[in-house]
Design a protein around this motif. Structure first.
Motif, mmCIF file in Angstrom:
data_model
loop_
_atom_site.group_PDB
_atom_site.id
_atom_site.type_symbol
_atom_site.label_atom_id
_atom_site.label_comp_id
_atom_site.label_asym_id
_atom_site.label_seq_id
_atom_site.Cartn_x
_atom_site.Cartn_y
_atom_site.Cartn_z
ATOM 1 N N TYR A 30 0.841 -1.209 0.000
ATOM 2 C CA TYR A 30 0.000 0.000 0.000
ATOM 3 C C TYR A 30 0.873 1.255 0.000
ATOM 4 O O TYR A 30 0.576 2.228 -0.692
ATOM 5 N N TYR A 31 1.943 1.227 0.763
ATOM 6 C CA TYR A 31 2.868 2.361 0.854
ATOM 7 C C TYR A 31 3.477 2.657 -0.519
ATOM 8 O O TYR A 31 3.513 3.811 -0.947
ATOM 9 N N GLN A 33 2.259 1.969 -3.370
ATOM 10 C CA GLN A 33 1.220 2.432 -4.284
ATOM 11 C C GLN A 33 0.692 3.820 -3.925
ATOM 12 O O GLN A 33 -0.143 4.366 -4.629
ATOM 13 N N GLU A 35 -1.068 4.553 -1.242
ATOM 14 C CA GLU A 35 -2.318 4.461 -0.484
ATOM 15 C C GLU A 35 -1.977 4.554 1.002
ATOM 16 O O GLU A 35 -2.015 3.572 1.742
ATOM 17 N N SER A 37 -3.363 5.993 3.611
ATOM 18 C CA SER A 37 -4.380 5.770 4.630
ATOM 19 C C SER A 37 -4.463 4.281 4.994
ATOM 20 O O SER A 37 -4.457 3.913 6.170
ATOM 21 N N LYS A 38 -4.539 3.442 3.964
ATOM 22 C CA LYS A 38 -4.589 1.995 4.205
ATOM 23 C C LYS A 38 -3.281 1.505 4.828
ATOM 24 O O LYS A 38 -3.295 0.697 5.756
ATOM 25 N N CYS A 62 3.513 7.811 6.528
ATOM 26 C CA CYS A 62 2.092 7.641 6.196
ATOM 27 C C CYS A 62 1.230 8.631 6.972
ATOM 28 O O CYS A 62 0.328 9.266 6.405
ATOM 29 N N ILE A 66 -1.140 11.634 5.327
ATOM 30 C CA ILE A 66 -2.602 11.758 5.514
ATOM 31 C C ILE A 66 -2.939 12.891 6.485
ATOM 32 O O ILE A 66 -4.087 13.037 6.900
#
Length: 132
Positions: A30-31, A33, A35, A37-38, A62, A66
């Protein structure tokens, strides 16, 4: 009886380790990409179990991405108390700069330099951080 208990404990340990590794890999994906929040949600779980610098750095990034600044500040301060690593004070200063708090940031940068004076092995690391 001891053999069964030993086998059971080994199974629980291996399963727990495997699950932690899967979560860490998922958070890293996820990091990568973007993303955040996820990724931050999963990194939070991993960080609670595995408080190491490599997880900490991505988790903090992260939280900053966010804009969860208060949480990032709490995590940074807690990690600093645990490690006494002056580079963590630089992370706190960078967080303050992100929020436009220049005076607070400069105080943390100065504190990092003063902390490094106590243990000279940190000078090189701080120099790299400040000049990169």
């Amino acid at each position: 009886m001891r053999i069964y208990l030993s086998i059971l404990l080994n199974f629980v340990f291996v399963f727990g380790y495997t699950q932690s590794t899967k979560n860490e890999n998922l958070a890293n994906e996820y990091y990568r990409q973007g993303e955040f929040s996820k990724a931050s949600q999963i990194f939070e779980q991993v960080y609670k179990k595995k408080k190491i610098k490599s997880i900490y750095i991505k988790y903090i990034d992260c939280l900053i991405q966010i804009q969860s600044y208060n949480k990032a500040e709490r995590v940074i301060k807690t990690f600093y108390k645990k490690t006494n690593d002056p580079t963590i004070l630089v992370n706190l200063g960078e967080l303050y700069l992100t929020q436009g708090e220049t005076k607070l940031a400069n105080k943390k940068f100065e504190a990092a330099i003063n902390q490094a004076k106590k243990n000279t092995r940190h000078y090189t690391i701080l120099a790299c951080i400040f000049f990169l």
